[in-house]
Design a protein around this motif. Structure first.
Motif, PDB file in Angstrom:
ATOM      1  N   ASN A  52       4.082   7.543  -5.781  1.00  0.00           N
ATOM      2  CA  ASN A  52       2.983   7.498  -6.345  1.00  0.00           C
ATOM      3  C   ASN A  52       2.371   8.803  -6.805  1.00  0.00           C
ATOM      4  O   ASN A  52       2.660   9.708  -6.075  1.00  0.00           O
ATOM      5  CB  ASN A  52       2.042   6.601  -5.752  1.00  0.00           C
ATOM      6  CG  ASN A  52       1.918   6.969  -4.176  1.00  0.00           C
ATOM      7  OD1 ASN A  52       1.629   7.904  -3.615  1.00  0.00           O
ATOM      8  ND2 ASN A  52       2.450   5.864  -3.365  1.00  0.00           N
ATOM      9  N   SER A  73       0.057  -0.130  -8.028  1.00  0.00           N
ATOM     10  CA  SER A  73       1.157  -0.321  -6.859  1.00  0.00           C
ATOM     11  C   SER A  73       2.284  -1.054  -7.727  1.00  0.00           C
ATOM     12  O   SER A  73       2.130  -2.083  -8.733  1.00  0.00           O
ATOM     13  CB  SER A  73       0.384  -1.248  -6.277  1.00  0.00           C
ATOM     14  OG  SER A  73       1.316  -1.729  -5.333  1.00  0.00           O
ATOM     15  N   LYS A 118      -3.593  -3.341  -9.856  1.00  0.00           N
ATOM     16  CA  LYS A 118      -3.862  -3.008  -8.306  1.00  0.00           C
ATOM     17  C   LYS A 118      -3.511  -1.558  -8.216  1.00  0.00           C
ATOM     18  O   LYS A 118      -2.227  -0.922  -8.626  1.00  0.00           O
ATOM     19  CB  LYS A 118      -2.848  -3.875  -7.820  1.00  0.00           C
ATOM     20  CG  LYS A 118      -3.014  -3.805  -6.141  1.00  0.00           C
ATOM     21  CD  LYS A 118      -2.441  -4.972  -5.329  1.00  0.00           C
ATOM     22  CE  LYS A 118      -2.379  -4.817  -3.940  1.00  0.00           C
ATOM     23  NZ  LYS A 118      -1.836  -3.433  -3.386  1.00  0.00           N
ATOM     24  N   SER A 172      -2.142   1.830  -6.415  1.00  0.00           N
ATOM     25  CA  SER A 172      -1.215   2.280  -5.403  1.00  0.00           C
ATOM     26  C   SER A 172      -1.711   2.071  -3.915  1.00  0.00           C
ATOM     27  O   SER A 172      -2.712   2.467  -3.399  1.00  0.00           O
ATOM     28  CB  SER A 172      -0.701   3.587  -5.580  1.00  0.00           C
ATOM     29  OG  SER A 172      -0.280   4.289  -4.415  1.00  0.00           O
ATOM     30  N   ILE A 173      -0.753   1.451  -3.034  1.00  0.00           N
ATOM     31  CA  ILE A 173      -1.205   1.286  -1.645  1.00  0.00           C
ATOM     32  C   ILE A 173      -1.681   2.386  -0.812  1.00  0.00           C
ATOM     33  O   ILE A 173      -2.044   2.544   0.245  1.00  0.00           O
ATOM     34  CB  ILE A 173      -0.163   0.356  -0.913  1.00  0.00           C
ATOM     35  CG1 ILE A 173       1.172   1.137  -1.069  1.00  0.00           C
ATOM     36  CG2 ILE A 173      -0.268  -1.067  -1.408  1.00  0.00           C
ATOM     37  CD1 ILE A 173       2.181   0.435   0.161  1.00  0.00           C
ATOM     38  N   GLU A 174      -1.213   3.538  -1.431  1.00  0.00           N
ATOM     39  CA  GLU A 174      -1.297   4.945  -0.903  1.00  0.00           C
ATOM     40  C   GLU A 174      -2.612   5.817  -1.354  1.00  0.00           C
ATOM     41  O   GLU A 174      -2.681   6.692  -1.124  1.00  0.00           O
ATOM     42  CB  GLU A 174      -0.204   5.877  -1.086  1.00  0.00           C
ATOM     43  CG  GLU A 174       1.256   5.352  -0.491  1.00  0.00           C
ATOM     44  CD  GLU A 174       1.230   4.991   1.050  1.00  0.00           C
ATOM     45  OE1 GLU A 174       0.537   5.314   1.820  1.00  0.00           O
ATOM     46  OE2 GLU A 174       2.513   4.714   1.272  1.00  0.00           O
ATOM     47  N   SER A 175      -3.408   4.920  -1.946  1.00  0.00           N
ATOM     48  CA  SER A 175      -4.625   5.737  -2.672  1.00  0.00           C
ATOM     49  C   SER A 175      -5.496   6.305  -1.277  1.00  0.00           C
ATOM     50  O   SER A 175      -6.023   7.087  -1.795  1.00  0.00           O
ATOM     51  CB  SER A 175      -5.467   4.320  -3.131  1.00  0.00           C
ATOM     52  OG  SER A 175      -4.892   3.796  -4.499  1.00  0.00           O
ATOM     53  N   SER A 189       3.953   2.581   5.591  1.00  0.00           N
ATOM     54  CA  SER A 189       3.355   2.800   4.284  1.00  0.00           C
ATOM     55  C   SER A 189       2.101   2.216   4.033  1.00  0.00           C
ATOM     56  O   SER A 189       1.777   1.171   4.302  1.00  0.00           O
ATOM     57  CB  SER A 189       4.176   2.646   3.209  1.00  0.00           C
ATOM     58  OG  SER A 189       5.599   2.937   3.348  1.00  0.00           O
ATOM     59  N   GLY A 190       1.030   2.906   3.340  1.00  0.00           N
ATOM     60  CA  GLY A 190      -0.053   2.038   3.050  1.00  0.00           C
ATOM     61  C   GLY A 190      -1.090   2.035   4.319  1.00  0.00           C
ATOM     62  O   GLY A 190      -1.884   1.156   3.783  1.00  0.00           O
ATOM     63  N   THR A 191      -0.831   2.451   5.381  1.00  0.00           N
ATOM     64  CA  THR A 191      -1.831   2.000   6.318  1.00  0.00           C
ATOM     65  C   THR A 191      -2.621   3.279   6.474  1.00  0.00           C
ATOM     66  O   THR A 191      -2.453   4.627   6.061  1.00  0.00           O
ATOM     67  CB  THR A 191      -0.944   2.006   7.584  1.00  0.00           C
ATOM     68  OG1 THR A 191      -0.297   3.122   8.018  1.00  0.00           O
ATOM     69  CG2 THR A 191       0.031   0.778   7.685  1.00  0.00           C
TER      70      THR A 191
END
Ligand code: PMP
Length: 762
Positions: A30, A46, A73, A75-78, A135-137
């Protein structure tokens, strides 16, 4: 076309560039850019194919991840991107990819050392591994936050990919390409089994200073943009606090309030007065590292000249002060002389002509039992960076003690809070164990190093003080004096301790070679600013060289940060010098001056030697203990003191006071044509008038002849300063604190001038 069109367009342009170069594939990774002048950023959606991506697909979020524009939606890494923008005002574009070569290093978790100067110039001193989290946490976001203080622009995410930062979109893409090239070179060189050479440390530092220069410039730009925006919005735009302004004691209960959005030292530093240095912007107390060769040259000149003590008539007046103004101190300490050996309990307490009894301490001042006020440059030997007896801290500690008492012998949450804080600020401390003093902590660190390495030898710098354990009363105060002070200590206890002359890397290498033939060195222990709080300062690149030697000889590197700990900056001397020790020793600095202050932090596998509790591995563990260690009082004091230092930027403010004091002293020395030497490492200020600390056994005759008179001269200087309202450490060292406003320093300088102009020959 929305309000954020150009930012969204920029994201698409970066994605195309990365796609063309093969760094992005399908939907992985991303990319984001900061929206200029706003607390917002534009980021890729995402799981969306980069080949199809258009500006309308890009999401715009604020720093709390609230959507401002876009329908897809995000990116889960926002969260991870937001953290970078909050903590690193110099970053305007972020790229996260799974590019192959750097990702290979993510699998073997191998950080990339400084291999090329261009790499350091743009990516930082090294490319470090960020601990694994899915990832994404929020865990991954937290791990990234911890790493950001280093000022690096590239990181490898364990078992995941890479994170690359840039001052603009083009730079982010360039940095990404540079990282991939360096990763490939490194992988290839590792496959040869040959030694991989790094760039020399001085070159690395020059390149890194350039990167820091860019970061400082970009930070200023962001601050200026913010200020303009705020000024347009409201008349009451916050006035940047001056060092003096911030030094005012905040209202009790203000702990932890923190300026909105400014959570990291480097950002807090954004509100420093204009002219703050790059290091200060990064949260460190040293604005400019001293010119070490020039300092030694001046010190050499000082010891080669006859003594310039206070003139006898003036000295008589100073001593008269003690007789007439300090009667109650004299009566109390005379009586103490009957019951307490030497009349004082503390090595730092001056006893010439007699010790003072102190009754009250507050901020920058102390009061004795006779009601005399002094400017306090002892600051308890260094730990009270916030100033003495800082009320908001005292109140918090009192609350904890009121609820749990000072000690229960069982686990208390503040142990965890303090360990977490130490780990965040000094990531080398993967684990932390709290102890009761610096001395104990040095003992523990050495024991762990010996347990872990299976080797016995320990090397220290001559003259350095690492507490008073049997093995460390060796080469104390005066380099080359081996066991001179080791009264009551059997030979066996110091048999595996060796010293080398300060700053002498060749002799350190020789010592390590010798030890290798006799079983090997477990650890090299140094005070990273130089022995005795930098009384013999180290050249800037010294610690990095010691690190290299330790790696070469398989010895652990122990940093004794008992004084430098949080005083040099919240990242300690290790953060300032950018050198990662295996173990760090803490003492008084860990509790902000409250009692039972000590601890060891370091690499998980070394710290594992300390595993405690009834189920600990008896027979295998390095035995340490302490009934009162890690009590709620000490841990809460440490947690609140360090948190408050972070909130107020105390180390940098104290450093600015140190700069002002040093500049003033240098000016006095110049005006009166004195041979004395003043220099500082931030808030640690040295004023050498007798040069006693510079004597060594390389010149034994001079040492024998001059030690006593030079010692007596600093006793007299110390007494003269005290009689003039100044408390110093041993008449030659001053610790400044956040409470030292410009007025306090200017007052102190007037007092110093009175003493320094009363010496022989003026
Ligand atoms: N190391 C250093 C660098 C110190 O300055 C000191 C104390 N001044 C110690 C170790 C020993 O710490 P403590 O007095 O807590 O035992």
């Amino acid at each position: 076309m929305g309000q954020y069109h150009s930012s969204r367009e920029q994201v698409v342009t970066i994605c195309r560039a990365l796609l063309e170069r093969g760094y992005l594939k399908a939907t992985e990774g991303n990319v984001s850019v900061r929206v200029p002048g706003q607390e917002a950023f534009a980021i890729t959606p995402s799981s969306y194919d980069y080949a199809k991506m258009k500006p309308a697909d890009i999401c715009v979020l604020d720093h709390d991840a609230k959507r401002l524009e876009g329908t897809r939606k995000a990116s889960i890494e926002s969260g991870m991107h937001a953290a970078v923008y909050v903590y690193r005002p110099d970053v305007n574009a972020i790229v996260h990819t799974h590019q192959p070569y750097a990702s290979a290093l993510a699998l073997v978790r191998r950080s990339i050392p400084a291999l090329f100067d261009e790499q350091v110039r743009y990516l930082g001193r090294s490319v470090e591994i960020i601990d694994y989290a899915p990832s994404g946490t929020s865990f991954l976001k937290k791990n990234v936050e911890k790493a950001l203080g280093s000022g690096a622009n590239a990181f490898i995410l364990a078992n995941h990919g890479v994170l690359v930062l840039g001052g603009d979109a083009e730079r982010a893409v360039f940095n990404m390409a540079l990282l991939e090239k360096v990763a490939l070179d490194y992988l290839l060189s590792l496959m040869t089994d040959e030694k991989v050479h790094k760039v020399p440390a001085p070159i690395r530092e020059i390149a890194f200073a350039k990167l820091r220069g860019d970061e400082k410039r970009l930070t200023k730009q962001l601050e200026a943009a913010r200020a303009t925006a705020e000024a347009a919005e409201a008349e009451e735009a916050a006035e940047p606090p001056s060092a003096a302004g911030s030094a005012a004691t905040p209202a009790p209960g203000a702990l932890g309030a923190g300026p909105a959005g400014l959570r990291h030292p480097s950002l807090l530093a954004g509100s420093l007065p204009a002219g703050a240095s790059g290091a200060q912007l990064a949260g460190y107390a040293i604005s400019r590292y001293p010119d070490v060769p020039a300092v030694y040259e001046k010190l050499g000149t000082l010891v080669s000249q006859p003594l310039r003590p206070v003139k006898p008539a003036a000295m008589e007046e100073y001593l008269e002060y003690f007789e007439t103004k300090c009667r109650r101190s004299k009566a109390l300490t005379d009586e103490a002389g009957e019951l307490i050996p030497g009349g004082v309990q503390h090595n730092l307490a001056f006893n010439y002509p007699f010790p003072l009894a102190i009754e009250k301490a507050e901020g920058a001042h102390l009061w004795d039992v006779d009601g005399n006020r002094y400017i306090d440059f002892l600051q308890a030997g260094g730990p009270t960076v916030l100033g003495s007896n800082y009320a908001p801290l005292r109140d918090k500690v009192a609350e904890v003690v009121a609820s749990s008492g000072p000690v229960t012998g069982l686990f208390h949450e503040y142990e965890l809070k303090l360990a977490r804080l130490v780990n965040r600020l000094m990531p080398s401390c993967e684990q932390f164990r709290m102890l009761g003093s610096g001395t104990e902590s040095v003992m523990a660190a050495i024991r762990a190093a010996r347990t872990h390495t299976g080797k016995k030898w320990v090397v220290k710098m001559g003259g350095a003080y690492h507490g008073w354990s049997d093995q460390m009363v060796y080469g104390l105060h005066v380099p080359g004096t081996w066991r001179f002070e080791a009264k009551g200590i059997p030979f066996g206890a110091t048999a595996r301790t060796r010293e080398v002359f300060p700053n002498d890397l060749d002799s350190l290498r020789r010592k390590l070679q010798q030890n290798r033939r006799m079983g090997g060195t477990a650890a090299v222990i140094v005070e990273p600013i130089g022995p005795e709080s930098g009384t013999r300062p180290v050249p800037f690149g010294f610690n990095a060289k010691v690190r290299e030697l330790c790696d070469e000889f398989g010895a652990l590197l122990i940093f004794d940060e008992v004084v430098s700990g949080f005083r040099l900056g919240l990242g300690g001397a290790q953060g300032y010098f950018g050198v990662r020790p295996d173990l760090t020793v803490f003492g008084k600095c860990i509790t902000g001056g409250y009692p039972m202050a000590g601890g060891v932090g370091g690499r998980r596998e070394v710290m594992a030697s300390f595993a405690s509790g009834i189920g600990g591995k008896s027979g295998e563990r390095a035995y340490i203990g302490g009934t009162l260690s890690a009590n709620p009082l000490s841990c809460a004091a440490g947690y609140f003191a360090i948190s408050e230092m972070e909130r107020t930027n105390a180390p940098v403010l104290a450093g600015m006071a140190g700069d002002r004091l040093t500049a003033g002293l240098t000016d006095i020395i110049r005006r009166y044509r004195l041979p004395f030497v003043a220099y500082n490492q931030g808030s640690i200020v040295h004023l050498e008038t007798s040069g006693v600390m510079l004597l060594d056994l390389k010149h034994p005759l001079r040492l024998a002849k001059e030690l006593k008179p030079r010692k007596h001269m600093i006793e007299e200087m110390g007494a003269a300063y005290t009689a003039s309202g100044l408390i110093t450490l041993a008449g030659s060292r001053m610790y400044t604190s956040m409470a030292d406003t410009d007025e306090v320093i200017d007052d102190a300088l007037e007092r110093f001038e009175r003493v320094l102009s009363s010496v022989e020959g003026v």
